[in-house]
Write a protein that holds these residues in place. Sequence first.
Motif, short mmCIF file in Angstrom:
data_model
loop_
_atom_site.label_atom_id
_atom_site.label_comp_id
_atom_site.label_asym_id
_atom_site.label_seq_id
_atom_site.Cartn_x
_atom_site.Cartn_y
_atom_site.Cartn_z
N SER A 17 -2.37 0.46 -1.46
CA SER A 17 -1.10 -0.26 -1.29
C SER A 17 -1.24 -1.82 -1.74
O SER A 17 -0.68 -2.43 -2.40
N LYS A 18 -2.40 -2.31 -1.20
CA LYS A 18 -2.84 -3.73 -1.72
C LYS A 18 -3.07 -3.93 -3.24
O LYS A 18 -2.55 -4.72 -3.67
N ASN A 68 8.31 -11.77 -2.25
CA ASN A 68 8.64 -10.65 -1.20
C ASN A 68 7.44 -9.79 -1.50
O ASN A 68 6.50 -9.43 -0.49
N ASN A 71 4.23 -11.60 -0.30
CA ASN A 71 4.37 -11.53 1.29
C ASN A 71 3.60 -10.26 1.86
O ASN A 71 2.89 -10.37 2.70
N LEU A 72 4.28 -9.23 1.24
CA LEU A 72 3.87 -7.94 1.71
C LEU A 72 2.39 -7.56 1.35
O LEU A 72 1.71 -7.11 2.28
N LYS A 74 -0.05 -9.88 1.68
CA LYS A 74 -0.82 -10.52 2.23
C LYS A 74 -0.77 -9.85 3.75
O LYS A 74 -1.75 -9.69 4.45
N GLN A 75 0.64 -9.23 3.94
CA GLN A 75 0.47 -8.44 5.36
C GLN A 75 -0.45 -7.20 5.61
O GLN A 75 -0.93 -6.90 6.23
N VAL A 76 -0.36 -6.53 4.29
CA VAL A 76 -1.40 -5.33 4.11
C VAL A 76 -2.79 -5.57 4.30
O VAL A 76 -3.28 -4.93 4.96
N GLU A 77 -3.02 -6.84 3.52
CA GLU A 77 -4.30 -7.22 3.45
C GLU A 77 -4.70 -7.57 5.00
O GLU A 77 -5.90 -7.44 5.47
N THR A 78 -3.71 -8.30 5.84
CA THR A 78 -4.18 -8.65 7.10
C THR A 78 -4.27 -7.54 7.96
O THR A 78 -5.23 -7.42 8.74
N ALA A 79 -3.44 -6.30 8.00
CA ALA A 79 -3.47 -5.39 8.43
C ALA A 79 -4.83 -4.59 8.32
O ALA A 79 -5.50 -4.14 9.42
N SER A 82 -7.60 -6.50 9.97
CA SER A 82 -7.48 -6.20 11.72
C SER A 82 -8.06 -4.91 12.02
O SER A 82 -8.66 -4.91 12.76
#
Length: 104
Positions: A17-18, A68, A71-72, A74-79, A82
């Motif tokens: 996805s990333k 968008n 941003n998505l 970045k959220q996938v990479e952060t998840a 984590s």
Amino acid sequence: MGEHDRLVVDYTLLESSKTNLRDIKRVLNGIEKHRADIQDIWGHESIAGKMDEFVSNWDNYRRELLENVGNLGKQVETALKSFEKQDLDLKNTIEKKHGKNGGN
């Protein structure tokens, strides 16, 4: 613990996805380069004017879409980071509690 008592993270899906989001962003950024390539094919001035209007509107939506998608991504990479950290922390805690071989 039952199968529904645990969280299963698909790292392969998160990684792909990333990568896909990064590729989408790259393609959307590159579309502007092709704008001049197609201007001459419209022929009649009224058609060219309408297509230019369409392309200008698309540019506005493309910028929003790029934001968008970014941003998505970045959220996938952060998840992903984590979950990887939590897995490592859990592994280290288990190894510390039971020894490296998992024994008692």
